[in-house]
Design a protein around this motif. Structure first.
Motif, PDB file in Angstrom:
ATOM      1  N   SER A 115       0.837  -1.196   0.000  1.00 20.83           N
ATOM      2  CA  SER A 115       0.000   0.000   0.000  1.00 20.83           C
ATOM      3  C   SER A 115       0.877   1.253   0.000  1.00 20.83           C
ATOM      4  O   SER A 115       1.817   1.361   0.788  1.00 20.83           O
ATOM      5  CB  SER A 115      -0.896  -0.010   1.240  1.00 20.83           C
ATOM      6  N   LEU A 117       1.211   5.764  -1.404  1.00 21.31           N
ATOM      7  CA  LEU A 117       0.694   6.992  -1.996  1.00 21.31           C
ATOM      8  C   LEU A 117       1.739   7.516  -2.961  1.00 21.31           C
ATOM      9  O   LEU A 117       2.926   7.582  -2.614  1.00 21.31           O
ATOM     10  CB  LEU A 117       0.420   8.045  -0.910  1.00 21.31           C
ATOM     11  N   ASP A 118       1.312   7.894  -4.165  1.00 23.45           N
ATOM     12  CA  ASP A 118       2.280   8.431  -5.118  1.00 23.45           C
ATOM     13  C   ASP A 118       2.354   9.956  -4.992  1.00 23.45           C
ATOM     14  O   ASP A 118       1.639  10.570  -4.193  1.00 23.45           O
ATOM     15  CB  ASP A 118       1.977   7.991  -6.552  1.00 23.45           C
ATOM     16  N   GLN A 121      -0.934  11.959  -5.391  1.00 18.29           N
ATOM     17  CA  GLN A 121      -1.828  11.809  -4.253  1.00 18.29           C
ATOM     18  C   GLN A 121      -1.342  12.624  -3.061  1.00 18.29           C
ATOM     19  O   GLN A 121      -2.135  13.219  -2.327  1.00 18.29           O
ATOM     20  CB  GLN A 121      -1.938  10.331  -3.869  1.00 18.29           C
ATOM     21  N   LEU A 122      -0.015  12.666  -2.884  1.00 22.83           N
ATOM     22  CA  LEU A 122       0.557  13.419  -1.766  1.00 22.83           C
ATOM     23  C   LEU A 122       0.340  14.920  -1.939  1.00 22.83           C
ATOM     24  O   LEU A 122       0.092  15.638  -0.969  1.00 22.83           O
ATOM     25  CB  LEU A 122       2.050  13.103  -1.635  1.00 22.83           C
ATOM     26  N   LYS A 125      -2.902  16.129  -0.846  1.00 19.48           N
ATOM     27  CA  LYS A 125      -2.996  16.181   0.613  1.00 19.48           C
ATOM     28  C   LYS A 125      -2.258  17.385   1.192  1.00 19.48           C
ATOM     29  O   LYS A 125      -2.178  17.543   2.407  1.00 19.48           O
ATOM     30  CB  LYS A 125      -2.441  14.888   1.219  1.00 19.48           C
ATOM     31  N   GLU A 136       2.520   3.352   2.882  1.00 21.95           N
ATOM     32  CA  GLU A 136       1.595   3.482   4.007  1.00 21.95           C
ATOM     33  C   GLU A 136       1.956   2.521   5.133  1.00 21.95           C
ATOM     34  O   GLU A 136       1.676   2.800   6.301  1.00 21.95           O
ATOM     35  CB  GLU A 136       0.163   3.264   3.527  1.00 21.95           C
TER      36      GLU A 136
END
Length: 230
Positions: A115, A117-118, A121-122, A125, A136
């Protein structure tokens, strides 16, 4: 560089269809794309009477048709397509190769059901400066805990690696903890000297990945495993 600009103007007037800038760059052993940038910068200064904005200069180098002088536009184009090491065309190729290896990295992670986050995606956030991958759930590689992975579609030489350390890797380490850098085209072995401090180098995706769940299971004694089953 002023004399190169004057020489270009003189020769371009005599030979308007000749690749004057490319010939000049080869003669003085200078990158053709860099020569084009220098001459275009001087042309814009003479035309507007002031230093051109960097954004304008870069846009004209990427799209020479924006240059108001057709002869100079043709010369800049010739320099761009004949430079194998520098310039907007090379930047596009490097970007494409980099993207290809980032996709490869994500595929490797998904194959192992890890799992993560690329980078995109970061950023959604709110992170502004991030590695390519944040795990993750941390993994272990060769006994080292890994929280993030950075993909570099290049060879890791001394100069580039030190630059990356100062501008990227240590900031990742400060924010996210220890991580892994993959130089897909290899690296100088002596550069892999920061393992104890939390930065591991590899030339491909590691084959000995240990996940947290797997490591916990290995650490259990037969008696504790028996109790768990009961």
């Amino acid at each position: 560089m002023e004399r190169y600009y004057r020489r270009y103007l003189n020769e371009a007037q005599v030979r308007p269809t000749a690749p004057v800038l490319l010939e000049l760059a080869n003669e003085v052993d200078l990158s053709p794309a860099l020569m084009a940038r220098v001459i275009l910068d001087q042309f814009l200064k003479d035309t507007d009477g002031e230093m051109p904005p960097k954004a304008v200069l870069n846009s004209m180098l990427k799209e020479p048709s924006l240059i108001p002088d057709q002869t100079l536009a043709n010369n800049v184009y010739q320099c761009t397509i004949n430079d194998c090491c520098y310039g907007p065309l090379v930047d596009c190729i490097k970007h494409a190769v980099g993207q290809e290896h980032e996709v490869l990295l994500r595929d490797k992670l998904m194959e192992r059901n890890l799992s993560f986050l690329d980078e995109n995606q970061l950023r959604t956030k709110g992170y502004d400066k991030t590695p390519d991958i944040i795990l993750e759930v941390p993994i272990a590689v060769e006994g080292h805990i890994i929280h993030w992975i950075e993909s570099k579609a290049s060879f890791g030489d001394d100069h580039s690696h030190r630059t990356y350390l100062n501008e990227q890797f240590w900031s990742y380490w400060n924010r996210f903890g220890p991580g892994l850098v993959i130089y897909w085209y290899g690296f100088i072995e002596e550069l892999d000297c920061q393992r104890d401090r939390g930065i591991l180098l590899k030339d491909g995706f590691p084959t000995d990945v240990v996940t947290l769940g797997h490591a916990t299971q290995q650490e259990q004694t037969p008696e504790s495993q028996k109790k768990d089953k009961e």
